[in-house]
Write an enzyme that holds these catalytic residues in place. Structure first.
Site, PDB file in Angstrom:
ATOM      1  N   GLN A  13       0.914  -1.089   0.184  1.00 11.09           N
ATOM      2  CA  GLN A  13      -0.052  -0.031   0.355  1.00 11.09           C
ATOM      3  C   GLN A  13       0.876   1.118  -0.063  1.00 11.09           C
ATOM      4  O   GLN A  13       0.583   2.193  -0.744  1.00 11.09           O
ATOM      5  CB  GLN A  13      -0.955   0.092   1.147  1.00 11.09           C
ATOM      6  CG  GLN A  13      -1.782  -1.017   1.516  1.00 11.09           C
ATOM      7  CD  GLN A  13      -2.684  -0.837   2.630  1.00 11.09           C
ATOM      8  OE1 GLN A  13      -3.569  -0.127   2.496  1.00 11.09           O
ATOM      9  NE2 GLN A  13      -2.626  -1.422   3.538  1.00 11.09           N
ATOM     10  N   TYR A 130       4.138  -9.421  15.400  1.00  8.56           N
ATOM     11  CA  TYR A 130       4.112  -8.365  14.651  1.00  8.56           C
ATOM     12  C   TYR A 130       4.869  -7.285  15.361  1.00  8.56           C
ATOM     13  O   TYR A 130       5.923  -6.672  14.899  1.00  8.56           O
ATOM     14  CB  TYR A 130       3.035  -8.109  14.084  1.00  8.56           C
ATOM     15  CG  TYR A 130       3.109  -6.835  13.169  1.00  8.56           C
ATOM     16  CD1 TYR A 130       3.567  -6.700  11.915  1.00  8.56           C
ATOM     17  CD2 TYR A 130       2.317  -5.539  13.624  1.00  8.56           C
ATOM     18  CE1 TYR A 130       3.522  -5.746  11.180  1.00  8.56           C
ATOM     19  CE2 TYR A 130       2.407  -4.445  12.930  1.00  8.56           C
ATOM     20  CZ  TYR A 130       2.897  -4.468  11.620  1.00  8.56           C
ATOM     21  OH  TYR A 130       2.706  -3.509  10.863  1.00  8.56           O
TER      22      TYR A 130
HETATM   23  N1  LIG Z   1      -1.086  -1.727   7.073  1.00  9.85           N
HETATM   24  C1  LIG Z   1      -1.104  -1.116   8.288  1.00  9.85           C
HETATM   25  O1  LIG Z   1      -2.299  -0.979   8.666  1.00  9.85           O
HETATM   26  C2  LIG Z   1       0.001  -0.656   9.063  1.00  9.85           C
HETATM   27  C3  LIG Z   1      -0.158  -0.162  10.264  1.00  9.85           C
HETATM   28  C4  LIG Z   1       0.853   0.449  10.840  1.00  9.85           C
HETATM   29  C5  LIG Z   1       2.337   0.395  10.109  1.00  9.85           C
HETATM   30  N2  LIG Z   1       2.313  -0.276   8.966  1.00  9.85           N
HETATM   31  C6  LIG Z   1       3.798  -0.252   8.346  1.00  9.85           C
HETATM   32  O2  LIG Z   1       3.671   0.654   7.285  1.00  9.85           O
HETATM   33  C7  LIG Z   1       4.519  -0.028   6.271  1.00  9.85           C
HETATM   34  C8  LIG Z   1       3.828  -0.362   4.974  1.00  9.85           C
HETATM   35  O3  LIG Z   1       2.864  -1.259   5.303  1.00  9.85           O
HETATM   36  P1  LIG Z   1       1.828  -1.587   4.172  1.00  9.85           P
HETATM   37  O4  LIG Z   1       0.329  -1.340   4.621  1.00  9.85           O
HETATM   38  O5  LIG Z   1       2.231  -0.708   2.981  1.00  9.85           O
HETATM   39  O6  LIG Z   1       2.058  -3.123   3.899  1.00  9.85           O
HETATM   40  P2  LIG Z   1       1.495  -3.941   2.628  1.00  9.85           P
HETATM   41  O7  LIG Z   1       0.394  -3.443   1.922  1.00  9.85           O
HETATM   42  O8  LIG Z   1       1.276  -5.589   3.385  1.00  9.85           O
HETATM   43  O9  LIG Z   1       2.978  -4.180   2.048  1.00  9.85           O
HETATM   44  C9  LIG Z   1       3.894  -4.859   2.289  1.00  9.85           C
HETATM   45  C10 LIG Z   1       4.837  -4.990   1.289  1.00  9.85           C
HETATM   46  O10 LIG Z   1       6.093  -5.520   1.749  1.00  9.85           O
HETATM   47  C11 LIG Z   1       6.449  -6.506   0.640  1.00  9.85           C
HETATM   48  N3  LIG Z   1       7.219  -7.732   1.194  1.00  9.85           N
HETATM   49  C12 LIG Z   1       6.770  -8.587   2.061  1.00  9.85           C
HETATM   50  N4  LIG Z   1       7.892  -9.444   2.252  1.00  9.85           N
HETATM   51  C13 LIG Z   1       8.765  -9.024   1.577  1.00  9.85           C
HETATM   52  C14 LIG Z   1      10.005  -9.571   1.215  1.00  9.85           C
HETATM   53  N5  LIG Z   1      10.531 -10.698   1.895  1.00  9.85           N
HETATM   54  N6  LIG Z   1      10.776  -8.929   0.533  1.00  9.85           N
HETATM   55  C15 LIG Z   1      10.543  -7.677  -0.297  1.00  9.85           C
HETATM   56  N7  LIG Z   1       9.025  -7.331  -0.027  1.00  9.85           N
HETATM   57  C16 LIG Z   1       8.222  -8.098   0.767  1.00  9.85           C
HETATM   58  C17 LIG Z   1       4.988  -7.192   0.214  1.00  9.85           C
HETATM   59  O11 LIG Z   1       5.203  -7.587  -1.011  1.00  9.85           O
HETATM   60  P3  LIG Z   1       4.103  -8.682  -1.915  1.00  9.85           P
HETATM   61  O12 LIG Z   1       3.411  -7.462  -2.545  1.00  9.85           O
HETATM   62  O13 LIG Z   1       4.980  -9.268  -3.028  1.00  9.85           O
HETATM   63  O14 LIG Z   1       3.490  -9.341  -0.890  1.00  9.85           O
HETATM   64  C18 LIG Z   1       4.199  -5.893   0.114  1.00  9.85           C
HETATM   65  O15 LIG Z   1       4.312  -5.277  -1.297  1.00  9.85           O
HETATM   66  C19 LIG Z   1       5.105  -1.438   7.016  1.00  9.85           C
HETATM   67  O16 LIG Z   1       6.330  -0.968   7.584  1.00  9.85           O
HETATM   68  C20 LIG Z   1       4.044  -1.609   8.052  1.00  9.85           C
HETATM   69  O17 LIG Z   1       4.499  -2.270   9.099  1.00  9.85           O
HETATM   70  C21 LIG Z   1       1.491  -0.601   8.491  1.00  9.85           C
END
Ligand SMILES: NC(=O)c1ccc[n+]([C@@H]2O[C@H](COP(=O)([O-])OP(=O)(O)OC[C@H]3O[C@@H](n4cnc5c(N)ncnc54)[C@H](OP(=O)(O)O)[C@@H]3O)[C@@H](O)[C@H]2O)c1
Length: 306
Positions: A13, A130
């Site tokens: 995202q 997590y």
């Molecule tokens: N989502 C939330 O509600 C939330 C809340 C608080 C903080 N955050 C933090 O904000 C940041 C962005 O989160 P987001 O919501 O954008 O997460 P997301 O939509 O789940 O995207 C995570 C991305 O990481 C990639 N990924 C996972 N394993 C990987 C690996 N081994 N090598 C390379 N890429 C990998 C995934 O690839 P694939 O597309 O190939 O699976 C996906 O594109 C993260 O640090 C998360 O912890 C998120």
């Protein structure tokens, strides 16, 4: 000379939103190296080290993460590999090439027992694997000596990817009523708001006259609500736009969304009851204030049809 920016996880995202924003920003588009998991796998340390040695970025932005909060309870090793070990390697390599590391973390580093919004100085005490793995990633970056900015965000959603907004819209079309947790409070934060803020940060840190900053910052949309409040707002705002845009009808109405407690919706991972993050430090150090969460939601819904 263009800033070289290495961006990870562009199918996520935040990664997707950042890639789109930076590709449109004349100042950063030419030096942008945007990689998805197939080209940069965070579990492959050699690949990470080689990529940084090869591209010699000025800035590494790492939105890639293991984000399956409940699954992490049974996949702890993988969660730590991606959320803790990989940021450590990125930070070590950043030191070698003199790059800055921009990394993302989470409200889940807190226990959620505080009665007011958390500040960056508050004690961390994650309740889930997590949250623990994300905190371990922060700590690895802090001890690496790399120039870093860590942004803790919360409840991320957007047009792109799987998230609460998408789930609620789908369920609201299929069902007559919904039961949503009302005793966890926080700030839904749109991936677009995060990307806009990071772009502003990049502009500031690229300016050689601005003193270089390192540290942890809270970065969430303004205001607060519960998951129930967020679901209700999604249905209300969607319904307002529905008539003008000719979108499909929802079966659910705001009144048919029932409040339930966390205890009534058990999940493998324990979540903090209070996820509210005080963003004053971001405002005072960078003069950045994110829009109200509801305003950001409307913008995101409008994008759904764009
Ligand atoms: N989502 C939330 O509600 C939330 C809340 C608080 C903080 N955050 C933090 O904000 C940041 C962005 O989160 P987001 O919501 O954008 O997460 P997301 O939509 O789940 O995207 C995570 C991305 O990481 C990639 N990924 C996972 N394993 C990987 C690996 N081994 N090598 C390379 N890429 C990998 C995934 O690839 P694939 O597309 O190939 O699976 C996906 O594109 C993260 O640090 C998360 O912890 C998120």
């Amino acid at each position: 000379m263009h800033q070289r920016i290495l961006l990870t996880g562009i199918n996520g995202q935040v990664g997707h939103a950042l890639n789109q924003r930076l590709a449109k920003a004349a100042m950063f588009s030419l030096g942008l190296i945007a990689l998805d998991r197939s080209r940069l796998d965070l579990t492959n340390h050699d690949q990470l080290r080689q990529a940084i040695k090869h591209f010699k970025p000025d800035v590494i932005i790492n939105p890639a993460a293991y984000t399956a909060v409940d699954k992490a309870e049974s996949e702890s090793e993988l969660a730590y590999a991606i959320n803790a070990d990989a940021p450590r390697v990125l930070a070590e390599e950043a030191v070698k090439v003199g790059a800055r590391l921009i990394h993302f973390s989470t409200d889940y580093v807190y226990a959620g027992t505080k009665q007011s919004p958390y500040t960056e100085e508050d004690e961390t005490a994650p309740l889930s694997i997590y949250g623990k793995s994300k905190l371990a990633g922060e700590e690895a970056i802090l001890t690496s000596g790399a120039s870093h900015l860590i942004f803790r965000t919360s409840w991320v959603y957007g047009v792109y990817g799987n998230n609460f907004l998408k789930t609620i819209l789908r369920l609201a079309k299929e069902r007559d009523s919904l039961r949503i947790v009302a005793d966890q409070v926080g700030a839904p934060t749109s991936s677009q708001s995060i990307a806009d803020a990071i772009l502003q940060v990049l502009v500031q840190i690229t300016d050689k006259n601005v003193e270089s900053k390192s540290g942890v910052y809270h970065l969430v949309n303004a205001g607060e609500t519960s998951w129930h409040g967020f679901a209700t707002a999604i249905v209300e705002e969607y319904s307002k736009l529905q008539a003008e845009q000719g979108w499909g009808m929802l079966k659910v109405t705001p009144a048919s969304i029932q409040q339930i407690t966390t205890a009534e919706y058990p999940t493998p991972a324990v979540r903090p009851a209070n996820s509210r993050l005080d963003c004053s430090k971001l405002a005072s150090d960078f003069s950045i204030r994110l829009p109200e969460w509801r305003e950001a939601l409307v913008m995101e819904l409008q994008q759904l049809t764009a």
